[in-house]
Scaffold this motif. Sequence first.
Motif, PDB file in Angstrom:
ATOM      1  N   ASN A  22       0.918  -1.230  -0.108  1.00 29.12           N
ATOM      2  CA  ASN A  22      -0.036   0.042  -0.045  1.00 29.12           C
ATOM      3  C   ASN A  22       0.852   1.332  -0.019  1.00 29.12           C
ATOM      4  OD1 ASN A  22      -1.891   2.224   0.559  1.00 29.12           O
ATOM      5  ND2 ASN A  22      -3.259   0.758   2.025  1.00 29.12           N
ATOM      6  N   SER A  23       1.331   1.649  -1.364  1.00 32.94           N
ATOM      7  CA  SER A  23       2.147   2.551  -1.383  1.00 32.94           C
ATOM      8  C   SER A  23       1.512   4.147  -0.824  1.00 32.94           C
ATOM      9  CB  SER A  23       2.779   2.829  -2.913  1.00 32.94           C
ATOM     10  OG  SER A  23       1.388   3.096  -3.639  1.00 32.94           O
ATOM     11  N   ALA A  24       0.351   4.354  -1.080  1.00 31.62           N
ATOM     12  CA  ALA A  24      -0.306   5.620  -0.611  1.00 31.62           C
ATOM     13  C   ALA A  24      -0.289   5.774   1.089  1.00 31.62           C
ATOM     14  CB  ALA A  24      -1.717   5.558  -0.950  1.00 31.62           C
ATOM     15  N   ALA A  25      -0.554   4.639   1.757  1.00 28.56           N
ATOM     16  CA  ALA A  25      -0.400   4.612   3.203  1.00 28.56           C
ATOM     17  C   ALA A  25       0.969   4.666   3.510  1.00 28.56           C
ATOM     18  CB  ALA A  25      -0.957   3.219   3.723  1.00 28.56           C
ATOM     19  N   LEU A  26       1.743   4.013   2.813  1.00 29.24           N
ATOM     20  CA  LEU A  26       3.331   4.142   3.251  1.00 29.24           C
ATOM     21  C   LEU A  26       3.515   6.155   3.080  1.00 29.24           C
ATOM     22  CD1 LEU A  26       6.151   3.402   4.074  1.00 29.24           C
ATOM     23  CD2 LEU A  26       6.489   2.637   1.743  1.00 29.24           C
ATOM     24  N   GLU A  27       3.308   6.478   1.972  1.00 30.95           N
ATOM     25  CA  GLU A  27       3.618   7.948   1.863  1.00 30.95           C
ATOM     26  C   GLU A  27       3.117   8.600   3.099  1.00 30.95           C
ATOM     27  OE1 GLU A  27       1.759   8.571  -1.921  1.00 30.95           O
ATOM     28  OE2 GLU A  27       3.803   8.387  -2.975  1.00 30.95           O
ATOM     29  N   ALA A  28       1.746   8.167   3.564  1.00 28.12           N
ATOM     30  CA  ALA A  28       1.252   9.125   4.720  1.00 28.12           C
ATOM     31  C   ALA A  28       1.945   8.885   5.758  1.00 28.12           C
ATOM     32  CB  ALA A  28      -0.245   8.517   4.745  1.00 28.12           C
ATOM     33  N   VAL A  29       2.420   7.563   6.273  1.00 31.90           N
ATOM     34  CA  VAL A  29       3.224   7.495   7.253  1.00 31.90           C
ATOM     35  C   VAL A  29       4.468   8.167   7.242  1.00 31.90           C
ATOM     36  CG1 VAL A  29       4.494   5.682   8.618  1.00 31.90           C
ATOM     37  CG2 VAL A  29       2.083   5.586   8.019  1.00 31.90           C
ATOM     38  N   LEU A  30       5.255   8.123   6.253  1.00 36.19           N
ATOM     39  CA  LEU A  30       6.420   8.618   6.072  1.00 36.19           C
ATOM     40  C   LEU A  30       6.520  10.178   5.992  1.00 36.19           C
ATOM     41  CD1 LEU A  30       8.299   6.787   3.010  1.00 36.19           C
ATOM     42  CD2 LEU A  30       8.397   6.620   5.458  1.00 36.19           C
TER      43      LEU A  30
END
Length: 247
Positions: free
Chosen positions: A12-20
């Motif tokens: 889930n790249s969108a979730a990873l972007e949000a966390v980063l």
Amino acid sequence: MKFAILADIHGNSAALEAVLSDMDDLGISEAVNLGDHMSGPLDAHKTAEMLIPLNFPSIQGNHDRWLVEQNPSDMSPSDKVAYDQLKPHHLDWLRTLPATMLVHDEVFLCHATPQNDLDYWLEHIDDDGSISSASLQEIEQKAEGIEASLILCGHTHKPRLIRLSDGRLVLNPGSVGSPGYESDYPVYHEMQTGNPNASYAIAEKSGTEWLITFRSVPYDTTRMVEMAKENDRPDWARAVKTGWVTE
């Protein structure tokens, strides 16, 4: 000492972007990663391209292991979607990851339990598929021989923190990218958080104690939901959008 704890990104790249982005807002640049990085009917390629260069201390989850051990024809649908997106150097990175790791001399990393990357540590799956909490005695048995003051696990996608009788902590940060799932192991059950946010945790050592913060980060799930649908996984689409496997 202060660092983020990530687990179960599941492509889930969108979730990873949000966390980063949330980490950046908080001024946190260090993290550890507890496995199941890319498997899922979502965006494995972009997730790998974002994650690998960060060089976070990372371990292998059961889905990471299956991606490099199984024949593609034997893979589950989610693993196969991810496998088809990944490049040889992504798979080579997964192969290098250990099953467990000790960092900062007192932080132990495993995916599910120290002994097995499929078993649940802090929960039970009963014969009828219902989920209950493991007892303190059961949790402590699996922590025997681990001298780390902070023990990290993922796999169940449920944020939890348990203090053992000797003061050690066992922490599950929840899942960055998969807030709900179905599994047939050991019997059919559904694990669901009931919210679609990206979950992670922050650990900070203050004197002899650990200060733990759980983070629940909202993000736009639209692109991930559409990718799940395009890959014929309405169950994943529903879980990513709502946090529920069944409504």
